[in-house]
Design a protein around this motif. Structure first.
Motif, mmCIF file in Angstrom:
data_model
loop_
_atom_site.group_PDB
_atom_site.id
_atom_site.type_symbol
_atom_site.label_atom_id
_atom_site.label_comp_id
_atom_site.label_asym_id
_atom_site.label_seq_id
_atom_site.Cartn_x
_atom_site.Cartn_y
_atom_site.Cartn_z
ATOM 1 N N VAL A 254 34.492 31.046 35.457
ATOM 2 C CA VAL A 254 35.735 31.599 36.015
ATOM 3 C C VAL A 254 36.267 32.721 35.118
ATOM 4 N N GLU A 255 36.217 32.475 33.797
ATOM 5 C CA GLU A 255 36.803 33.473 32.883
ATOM 6 C C GLU A 255 36.020 34.806 32.873
ATOM 7 N N LYS A 256 34.799 34.792 33.453
ATOM 8 C CA LYS A 256 33.998 36.037 33.446
ATOM 9 C C LYS A 256 34.023 36.763 34.793
ATOM 10 N N ILE A 257 34.883 36.303 35.720
ATOM 11 C CA ILE A 257 34.872 36.917 37.055
ATOM 12 C C ILE A 257 35.215 38.411 36.970
ATOM 13 N N LEU A 258 36.319 38.732 36.306
ATOM 14 C CA LEU A 258 36.767 40.140 36.279
ATOM 15 C C LEU A 258 35.751 41.057 35.604
ATOM 16 N N ILE A 259 35.182 40.591 34.503
ATOM 17 C CA ILE A 259 34.204 41.439 33.795
ATOM 18 C C ILE A 259 32.937 41.612 34.633
ATOM 19 N N ASN A 260 32.558 40.547 35.366
ATOM 20 C CA ASN A 260 31.401 40.657 36.265
ATOM 21 C C ASN A 260 31.649 41.692 37.364
ATOM 22 N N LEU A 261 32.847 41.627 37.946
ATOM 23 C CA LEU A 261 33.170 42.593 39.021
ATOM 24 C C LEU A 261 33.161 44.005 38.453
ATOM 25 N N GLU B 245 43.934 25.378 45.494
ATOM 26 C CA GLU B 245 44.847 25.797 44.409
ATOM 27 C C GLU B 245 44.091 26.620 43.358
ATOM 28 N N ILE B 246 42.888 26.143 43.022
ATOM 29 C CA ILE B 246 42.100 26.871 42.005
ATOM 30 C C ILE B 246 41.725 28.267 42.560
ATOM 31 N N ALA B 247 41.294 28.270 43.831
ATOM 32 C CA ALA B 247 40.890 29.547 44.452
ATOM 33 C C ALA B 247 42.068 30.520 44.503
ATOM 34 N N GLN B 248 43.250 29.974 44.825
ATOM 35 C CA GLN B 248 44.446 30.817 44.919
ATOM 36 C C GLN B 248 44.743 31.484 43.567
ATOM 37 N N LYS B 249 44.578 30.711 42.493
ATOM 38 C CA LYS B 249 44.841 31.237 41.149
ATOM 39 C C LYS B 249 43.848 32.375 40.817
ATOM 40 N N ILE B 250 42.602 32.129 41.181
ATOM 41 C CA ILE B 250 41.560 33.154 40.923
ATOM 42 C C ILE B 250 41.872 34.418 41.742
ATOM 43 N N PHE B 251 42.261 34.186 43.001
ATOM 44 C CA PHE B 251 42.591 35.312 43.890
ATOM 45 C C PHE B 251 43.712 36.169 43.283
ATOM 46 N N THR B 252 44.761 35.494 42.800
ATOM 47 C CA THR B 252 45.916 36.220 42.236
ATOM 48 C C THR B 252 45.481 37.051 41.032
ATOM 49 N N GLU B 253 44.575 36.510 40.244
ATOM 50 C CA GLU B 253 44.118 37.253 39.069
ATOM 51 C C GLU B 253 43.282 38.479 39.485
ATOM 52 N N ILE B 254 42.393 38.293 40.454
ATOM 53 C CA ILE B 254 41.548 39.417 40.897
ATOM 54 C C ILE B 254 42.433 40.530 41.475
ATOM 55 N N GLN B 255 43.465 40.085 42.212
ATOM 56 C CA GLN B 255 44.368 41.058 42.867
ATOM 57 C C GLN B 255 45.065 42.006 41.898
#
Ligand code: GAP
Length: 436
Positions: A422-429, A356-366
């Motif tokens: 988790v909150e820094k995933i998008l900025i890291n990418l 569930e957590i991974a799915q949420k992260i995936f949706t945000e990255i998408q």
């Protein structure tokens, strides 16, 4: 050392869904290929990078998209009906067809071993087709063998609508068709392919300057795709190599496993095409030059690249087979700009709220990047699959995520894993993509 061969690339392309043989379930259609789920994403990335470079970021180049079917007179005017030939010979015994200049006619046929050749004959490379329900010669035309003519016949339309002054360019992307006698080397020479072409209209005296300018610009674009700069070069054409319309030309070439081969031609087409359409259509294809207060026919510098060849170059260049902990790892070291998937997301296991957590992260990255969610199989196998797909980054959600809201970010090439919030995933990418 990397083991590179076209067979390995063909097999990986099929295994991962980049490229499939056309009509495979019926035994396949020779030299026609279908782009699968990963292939179409990567191809679109290449086309978008070209459009961005050639149209969006330039003030003096506009785009267009002409129909594939054109009036048959276009191909008479352009010289393709008369000149677009290859000399061919047939083996009288097994009917195999070859380009006469590619084989030694004193030697036996590669396919059946007999030496019984027809006389060399000229073979027009255009696909003929009929338009409408009534089959008579008035309705015959050809599938376009280059996209360029769609630009030339619209020269006046663009001049009167786009408010451009010389020098300016018209760019177009699209399918082209040639009934090639010899095809092969996977996507390199096919009968249906896509071109990215730009015709740059200039004053006659400026031809040399713009030919040099566009040759350098185009070479740099290929380097920006992340291709090894040592395997790419610019080669001037000898006089005997020039096409019927061209007075000077450079090829951009890549060193494939089958040798240095052409990816793009940058040519001085002179005033040939506009003059021909002037003559055949009896409609003026001229430009009013305010400086000299006269109507002139501009000279054209053309940059003509193959999408499929650029795609093949990226695949071949990125393919690496290396040993990791005693096992072989096949990895596509594609530039993140070209890679079909930017980031994959895995829950370590299928339980404990990790999916569930991974799915949420995936949706945000998408929302910003192309992403892929994978829950099945061991984590090692999932990494290997993404390595073969060329995915530059992978996020894994594990039990530590439950405790401190961090995940691991794995780098495809170094295989290094770093822990990030988790909150820094998008900025890291974002930072990683910018530094690539
Ligand atoms: N308008 C000019 C023109 O069409 P070309 O050198 O015949 O020039 C340009 O083609 C580019 O199109 C080539 O450099 C190549 O990348 C691509 N191309 C041509 N024929 C092809 C084929 N049979 N299969 C795949 N790509 C092809």
């Amino acid at each position: 050392m990397d083991i590179k061969s076209i067979e390995k690339i063909v097999s990986l392309s099929k295994r991962r869904g980049f490229i499939f043989q056309s009509s495979e379930i019926y035994g396949g259609l020779g030299s026609a290929w279908d782009y699968g789920p990963l292939g179409v994403e990567m191809k679109n990335n290449i086309k978008n990078l070209w459009w961005q470079e050639m149209v969006i970021t330039r003030q003096n180049v506009v785009g267009m998209d002409a129909a594939i079917l054109m009036h048959s007179k276009v191909w008479e005017a352009s010289g393709h009906v008369e000149n677009f030939h290859d000399p061919k010979v047939d083996c009288k015994n097994c009917k195999a067809r070859y380009r006469a200049n590619h084989i030694d006619l004193s030697k036996p046929c590669e396919r059946c071993g007999r030496t019984d050749w027809t006389e060399p004959r000229q073979f027009n490379l255009m696909f003929k087709t009929e338009i409408g329900a009534v089959a008579d010669s008035g309705d015959e035309t050809y599938l376009r063998p280059e996209t360029a003519q769609g630009i030339f016949v619209n020269f006046n339309n663009v001049v009167t609508t786009a408010r451009q002054k010389l020098p300016f360019g018209i760019a177009q992307l699209g399918k082209a068709f040639r009934n090639e006698i010899t095809t092969g080397n996977f996507l390199f020479r096919t009968r249906e392919f896509e071109q990215m072409e730009m015709e740059f209209f200039i004053k006659p005296k400026e031809a040399r300057k713009w030919l040099e300018y566009w040759s350098q610009q185009r070479l740099e674009w290929f380097k920006k795709l992340g291709v090894n700069p040592e395997k790419i070069r610019l080669r001037p054409h000898g006089k005997e190599e020039l096409a019927h319309y061209s007075t000077a030309c450079y090829d951009i070439e890549y060193e494939f496993p089958f040798g240095w081969s052409e990816l793009e031609g940058i040519a001085d087409r002179g005033t040939y095409d506009l003059e021909q359409h002037n003559l055949h259509s009896k409609k003026k294809q001229t430009y009013f030059d305010a400086q000299s207060n006269s109507h002139i026919i501009p000279v054209v510098i053309e940059a003509s690249a193959g999408v499929d060849r650029a795609f093949l170059t990226c695949l071949v260049d990125a393919y690496h087979a290396e040993e990791v902990n005693g096992e072989q790892r096949v990895v596509l070291k594609l530039s993140p700009k070209v890679a079909p998937i930017t980031c994959a997301v895995f829950p370590l296991v299928k339980k404990d709220r990790l999916p569930e957590i991974a799915q949420k992260i995936f949706t945000e990255i998408q929302t910003e990047y192309s992403a892929f969610f994978d829950i099945g199989g061991s984590i090692g196998k999932r990494y290997r699959r993404q390595d073969e797909a060329g995915t530059p980054f992978t996020i894994t959600v594990d039990h530590q995520t439950l405790e401190d809201d961090t995940v691991t970010l794995r780098d495809r090439d170094s295989m290094e894993q770093t822990r990030i919030p988790v909150e820094k995933i998008l900025i890291n990418l974002k930072n990683k993509l910018h530094s690539n």
